[in-house]
Structures are given as C-alpha cells and as structure tokens.
Design a protein around this motif. Structure first.
Motif, PDB file in Angstrom:
ATOM      1  N   ARG A  16       0.856  -1.183   0.000  1.00  0.00           N
ATOM      2  CA  ARG A  16       0.000   0.000   0.000  1.00  0.00           C
ATOM      3  C   ARG A  16       0.895   1.236   0.000  1.00  0.00           C
ATOM      4  O   ARG A  16       1.935   1.269   0.655  1.00  0.00           O
ATOM      5  CB  ARG A  16      -0.903   0.017   1.223  1.00  0.00           C
ATOM      6  CG  ARG A  16      -1.863   1.199   1.185  1.00  0.00           C
ATOM      7  CD  ARG A  16      -2.797   1.232   2.359  1.00  0.00           C
ATOM      8  NE  ARG A  16      -3.616   2.432   2.308  1.00  0.00           N
ATOM      9  CZ  ARG A  16      -4.335   2.861   3.315  1.00  0.00           C
ATOM     10  NH1 ARG A  16      -4.368   2.180   4.448  1.00  0.00           N
ATOM     11  NH2 ARG A  16      -5.033   3.976   3.196  1.00  0.00           N
ATOM     12  N   HIS A  17       0.471   2.237  -0.727  1.00  0.00           N
ATOM     13  CA  HIS A  17       1.245   3.480  -0.808  1.00  0.00           C
ATOM     14  C   HIS A  17       1.496   4.074   0.576  1.00  0.00           C
ATOM     15  O   HIS A  17       0.769   3.812   1.531  1.00  0.00           O
ATOM     16  CB  HIS A  17       0.523   4.508  -1.690  1.00  0.00           C
ATOM     17  CG  HIS A  17      -0.775   4.988  -1.084  1.00  0.00           C
ATOM     18  ND1 HIS A  17      -0.827   5.950  -0.100  1.00  0.00           N
ATOM     19  CD2 HIS A  17      -2.041   4.618  -1.326  1.00  0.00           C
ATOM     20  CE1 HIS A  17      -2.081   6.169   0.244  1.00  0.00           C
ATOM     21  NE2 HIS A  17      -2.840   5.351  -0.490  1.00  0.00           N
ATOM     22  N   GLY A  18       2.537   4.901   0.660  1.00  0.00           N
ATOM     23  CA  GLY A  18       2.859   5.588   1.906  1.00  0.00           C
ATOM     24  C   GLY A  18       1.917   6.740   2.168  1.00  0.00           C
ATOM     25  O   GLY A  18       1.015   7.042   1.369  1.00  0.00           O
TER      26      GLY A  18
ATOM     27  N   PHE B  97       2.578  -5.644  -6.479  1.00  0.00           N
ATOM     28  CA  PHE B  97       1.495  -4.751  -6.844  1.00  0.00           C
ATOM     29  C   PHE B  97       1.486  -3.613  -5.829  1.00  0.00           C
ATOM     30  O   PHE B  97       1.362  -3.859  -4.624  1.00  0.00           O
ATOM     31  CB  PHE B  97       0.139  -5.455  -6.783  1.00  0.00           C
ATOM     32  CG  PHE B  97      -0.057  -6.578  -7.772  1.00  0.00           C
ATOM     33  CD1 PHE B  97       0.743  -6.731  -8.896  1.00  0.00           C
ATOM     34  CD2 PHE B  97      -1.081  -7.490  -7.581  1.00  0.00           C
ATOM     35  CE1 PHE B  97       0.537  -7.764  -9.801  1.00  0.00           C
ATOM     36  CE2 PHE B  97      -1.308  -8.530  -8.475  1.00  0.00           C
ATOM     37  CZ  PHE B  97      -0.498  -8.664  -9.589  1.00  0.00           C
ATOM     38  N   VAL B  98       1.596  -2.376  -6.281  1.00  0.00           N
ATOM     39  CA  VAL B  98       1.590  -1.208  -5.401  1.00  0.00           C
ATOM     40  C   VAL B  98       0.305  -0.435  -5.651  1.00  0.00           C
ATOM     41  O   VAL B  98       0.039  -0.025  -6.780  1.00  0.00           O
ATOM     42  CB  VAL B  98       2.822  -0.305  -5.646  1.00  0.00           C
ATOM     43  CG1 VAL B  98       2.826   0.858  -4.673  1.00  0.00           C
ATOM     44  CG2 VAL B  98       4.111  -1.123  -5.538  1.00  0.00           C
ATOM     45  N   GLY B  99      -0.490  -0.290  -4.608  1.00  0.00           N
ATOM     46  CA  GLY B  99      -1.792   0.341  -4.793  1.00  0.00           C
ATOM     47  C   GLY B  99      -2.374   0.931  -3.536  1.00  0.00           C
ATOM     48  O   GLY B  99      -1.654   1.509  -2.716  1.00  0.00           O
ATOM     49  N   HIS B 100      -3.678   0.718  -3.356  1.00  0.00           N
ATOM     50  CA  HIS B 100      -4.475   1.476  -2.386  1.00  0.00           C
ATOM     51  C   HIS B 100      -5.449   0.587  -1.621  1.00  0.00           C
ATOM     52  O   HIS B 100      -5.769  -0.510  -2.060  1.00  0.00           O
ATOM     53  CB  HIS B 100      -5.310   2.530  -3.143  1.00  0.00           C
ATOM     54  CG  HIS B 100      -4.526   3.266  -4.168  1.00  0.00           C
ATOM     55  ND1 HIS B 100      -3.870   4.427  -3.900  1.00  0.00           N
ATOM     56  CD2 HIS B 100      -4.273   2.984  -5.478  1.00  0.00           C
ATOM     57  CE1 HIS B 100      -3.254   4.847  -5.002  1.00  0.00           C
ATOM     58  NE2 HIS B 100      -3.467   3.981  -5.963  1.00  0.00           N
ATOM     59  N   GLN B 101      -5.950   1.123  -0.533  1.00  0.00           N
ATOM     60  CA  GLN B 101      -7.082   0.567   0.184  1.00  0.00           C
ATOM     61  C   GLN B 101      -8.326   1.197  -0.423  1.00  0.00           C
ATOM     62  O   GLN B 101      -8.270   2.353  -0.802  1.00  0.00           O
ATOM     63  CB  GLN B 101      -7.006   0.935   1.669  1.00  0.00           C
ATOM     64  CG  GLN B 101      -6.369  -0.084   2.564  1.00  0.00           C
ATOM     65  CD  GLN B 101      -6.985  -1.451   2.479  1.00  0.00           C
ATOM     66  OE1 GLN B 101      -6.331  -2.368   2.016  1.00  0.00           O
ATOM     67  NE2 GLN B 101      -8.215  -1.632   2.884  1.00  0.00           N
ATOM     68  N   PRO B 102      -9.420   0.509  -0.508  1.00  0.00           N
ATOM     69  CA  PRO B 102      -9.657  -0.857  -0.040  1.00  0.00           C
ATOM     70  C   PRO B 102      -9.284  -1.930  -1.073  1.00  0.00           C
ATOM     71  O   PRO B 102      -9.373  -3.121  -0.779  1.00  0.00           O
ATOM     72  CB  PRO B 102     -11.160  -0.875   0.216  1.00  0.00           C
ATOM     73  CG  PRO B 102     -11.717   0.065  -0.800  1.00  0.00           C
ATOM     74  CD  PRO B 102     -10.677   1.157  -0.941  1.00  0.00           C
ATOM     75  N   HIS B 103      -8.847  -1.503  -2.251  1.00  0.00           N
ATOM     76  CA  HIS B 103      -8.580  -2.442  -3.343  1.00  0.00           C
ATOM     77  C   HIS B 103      -7.596  -3.539  -2.949  1.00  0.00           C
ATOM     78  O   HIS B 103      -7.871  -4.731  -3.131  1.00  0.00           O
ATOM     79  CB  HIS B 103      -8.087  -1.674  -4.572  1.00  0.00           C
ATOM     80  CG  HIS B 103      -7.818  -2.541  -5.753  1.00  0.00           C
ATOM     81  ND1 HIS B 103      -6.554  -2.961  -6.088  1.00  0.00           N
ATOM     82  CD2 HIS B 103      -8.659  -3.090  -6.664  1.00  0.00           C
ATOM     83  CE1 HIS B 103      -6.624  -3.722  -7.160  1.00  0.00           C
ATOM     84  NE2 HIS B 103      -7.884  -3.810  -7.539  1.00  0.00           N
ATOM     85  N   LEU B 104      -6.411  -3.160  -2.421  1.00  0.00           N
ATOM     86  CA  LEU B 104      -5.413  -4.188  -2.077  1.00  0.00           C
ATOM     87  C   LEU B 104      -5.919  -5.112  -0.969  1.00  0.00           C
ATOM     88  O   LEU B 104      -5.616  -6.300  -0.970  1.00  0.00           O
ATOM     89  CB  LEU B 104      -4.089  -3.547  -1.654  1.00  0.00           C
ATOM     90  CG  LEU B 104      -3.245  -2.948  -2.768  1.00  0.00           C
ATOM     91  CD1 LEU B 104      -1.944  -2.385  -2.191  1.00  0.00           C
ATOM     92  CD2 LEU B 104      -2.956  -3.943  -3.872  1.00  0.00           C
TER      93      LEU B 104
ATOM     94  N   PRO C 160      -7.650  -5.286   5.477  1.00  0.00           N
ATOM     95  CA  PRO C 160      -7.057  -3.967   5.255  1.00  0.00           C
ATOM     96  C   PRO C 160      -5.550  -3.919   5.492  1.00  0.00           C
ATOM     97  O   PRO C 160      -5.022  -4.600   6.373  1.00  0.00           O
ATOM     98  CB  PRO C 160      -7.777  -3.062   6.252  1.00  0.00           C
ATOM     99  CG  PRO C 160      -8.790  -3.886   6.937  1.00  0.00           C
ATOM    100  CD  PRO C 160      -8.602  -5.313   6.561  1.00  0.00           C
ATOM    101  N   LEU C 161      -4.883  -3.099   4.684  1.00  0.00           N
ATOM    102  CA  LEU C 161      -3.446  -2.848   4.823  1.00  0.00           C
ATOM    103  C   LEU C 161      -3.245  -1.407   5.289  1.00  0.00           C
ATOM    104  O   LEU C 161      -3.909  -0.499   4.784  1.00  0.00           O
ATOM    105  CB  LEU C 161      -2.724  -3.025   3.479  1.00  0.00           C
ATOM    106  CG  LEU C 161      -2.411  -4.441   3.019  1.00  0.00           C
ATOM    107  CD1 LEU C 161      -3.647  -5.148   2.519  1.00  0.00           C
ATOM    108  CD2 LEU C 161      -1.365  -4.389   1.941  1.00  0.00           C
ATOM    109  N   LYS C 162      -2.336  -1.204   6.226  1.00  0.00           N
ATOM    110  CA  LYS C 162      -1.977   0.141   6.651  1.00  0.00           C
ATOM    111  C   LYS C 162      -1.150   0.809   5.566  1.00  0.00           C
ATOM    112  O   LYS C 162      -0.560   0.140   4.718  1.00  0.00           O
ATOM    113  CB  LYS C 162      -1.147   0.092   7.941  1.00  0.00           C
ATOM    114  CG  LYS C 162      -1.915  -0.310   9.159  1.00  0.00           C
ATOM    115  CD  LYS C 162      -1.015  -0.225  10.371  1.00  0.00           C
ATOM    116  CE  LYS C 162      -1.840  -0.375  11.628  1.00  0.00           C
ATOM    117  NZ  LYS C 162      -1.072   0.013  12.815  1.00  0.00           N
ATOM    118  N   LYS C 163      -1.047   2.129   5.631  1.00  0.00           N
ATOM    119  CA  LYS C 163      -0.215   2.866   4.678  1.00  0.00           C
ATOM    120  C   LYS C 163       1.227   2.389   4.786  1.00  0.00           C
ATOM    121  O   LYS C 163       1.776   2.284   5.881  1.00  0.00           O
ATOM    122  CB  LYS C 163      -0.298   4.357   4.935  1.00  0.00           C
ATOM    123  CG  LYS C 163      -1.647   4.920   4.601  1.00  0.00           C
ATOM    124  CD  LYS C 163      -1.745   6.379   4.941  1.00  0.00           C
ATOM    125  CE  LYS C 163      -3.177   6.827   4.693  1.00  0.00           C
ATOM    126  NZ  LYS C 163      -3.460   8.086   5.372  1.00  0.00           N
ATOM    127  N   GLY C 164       1.825   2.057   3.652  1.00  0.00           N
ATOM    128  CA  GLY C 164       3.205   1.592   3.616  1.00  0.00           C
ATOM    129  C   GLY C 164       3.393   0.137   3.994  1.00  0.00           C
ATOM    130  O   GLY C 164       4.519  -0.341   4.076  1.00  0.00           O
TER     131      GLY C 164
END
Length: 180
Positions: free
Chosen positions: A21-23, A123-130, A145-149
C-alpha cells in the motif's frame, strides 16, 4: 552479477505476490494536489518508506516485476520500493490497481504471472482495493485492510490456484525500526 533472489527449485510453479500500500500522502487541496489522483507522498511518508528499505530487501530479496496504480502516490511508492530492491526493470503502470478497480483483475493478473513462470511480483496500490485482493488470495473473499506503507507477501499454490499462504507482513513503521 548474482541476484539475491533464488529460484525455488522444488516450488518452481509457485509465485509470491507482494502487495504494497502506498505511503502517507498529502490531502486534496494541499500543495499541488487538486484531485485524489494527484496526491503525492508527504515528506514523512517518503521517509518511512526509505527507512523500510533494508527490511524490504531482507524480506523480499528481489522481484521479477513491479506494477503500480496510475495514482501519483502509488507511483512514488513503487519507485521507493524498486530502489530498495535494486530493481532494474520498468515499473508497469496498471489501471487495474486503482482504488475503484475490480480486485479480480489483479488476482487474474497474478495467476497469469505465475503461469508465465515468474517467481515474484509486486502490486503497489491502495485501500480498499489491495485489502480486497489480499482477502481473495488468502481466503477467497472478503477484505483484509493494509496500513499505509504495509507490505504483505502471499505465496500462491500455482498458476491455476488463486489461493495462497501469507509469507510476510510488515508495516513501514515497524520495518524502519528493525534497522534502528
């Protein structure tokens, strides 16, 4: 020059899919960000990603391919990730990694990469997609869910199997502390 990543001989038909997930990113309206797609990493977000590089290198080694969402913050995060791993390839920009994309497209892409013989992809992306992609890869449905970074690695059972096993999970904050 020898790669730090070694092909698994007994598991040659398996692939590890890394989801990152992006920072931390700036808010809309701050600095140059007029839209969500234009939001850039904050200096603290970029610093946390840079501090995670040693832990990422130990956890991942290398990847065969890096894919990033079309949004600026994901592209910037993928650049930091690629630098951390000394990735010499091209970062592929993928609209199927945007926040509103169908997570099944990313799963199908992971399976295609496994069928092509790749050892590992990111794969580098975003919540909620990832989080939706992670849910499908681990349990077939739902969202985790993934936290930022945060970096998560899932080893797929093979090119025909969308089920996998968690092999790593590391937040950028904790990864940065591992070398402190």
């Amino acid at each position: 020059m020898a790669s730090r990543h070694h092909r698994r001989t007994s598991y040659a038909d398996r692939v590890i899919v890394y989801l990152l997930r992006h920072g931390e990113a700036e808010g809309i309206g701050s600095t140059a960000a007029r839209t969500d797609a234009d939001r850039q990493l904050t200096s603290e977000g970029r610093q946390r990603l840079q501090q995670a590089k040693h832990a990422w290198r130990r956890c991942v080694g290398s990847v065969d391919r890096v894919y990033a969402s079309t949004l600026v913050r994901a592209k910037q995060t993928s650049t930091e990730f690629a630098r951390a791993l000394d990735y010499a390839g091209t970062i592929e920009i993928a609209d199927w990694l945007t926040p509103e994309a169908d997570p099944d497209l990313a799963v199908r892409h992971a399976l295609a990469e496994a069928a092509a013989g790749r050892d590992s992809i990111a794969f580098v992306g975003h919540q909620p997609h990832l989080g939706d992609v992670l849910g499908r890869l681990l349990v077939g449905h739902g969202s985790i869910p993934l936290k930022k970074g945060m970096l998560v690695g899932v080893e797929l059972d093979g090119p025909a199997s969308a089920s996998g096993h968690l092999v790593c999970c590391l937040s950028a904050k904790i990864a940065g502390r591992l070398d402190a």
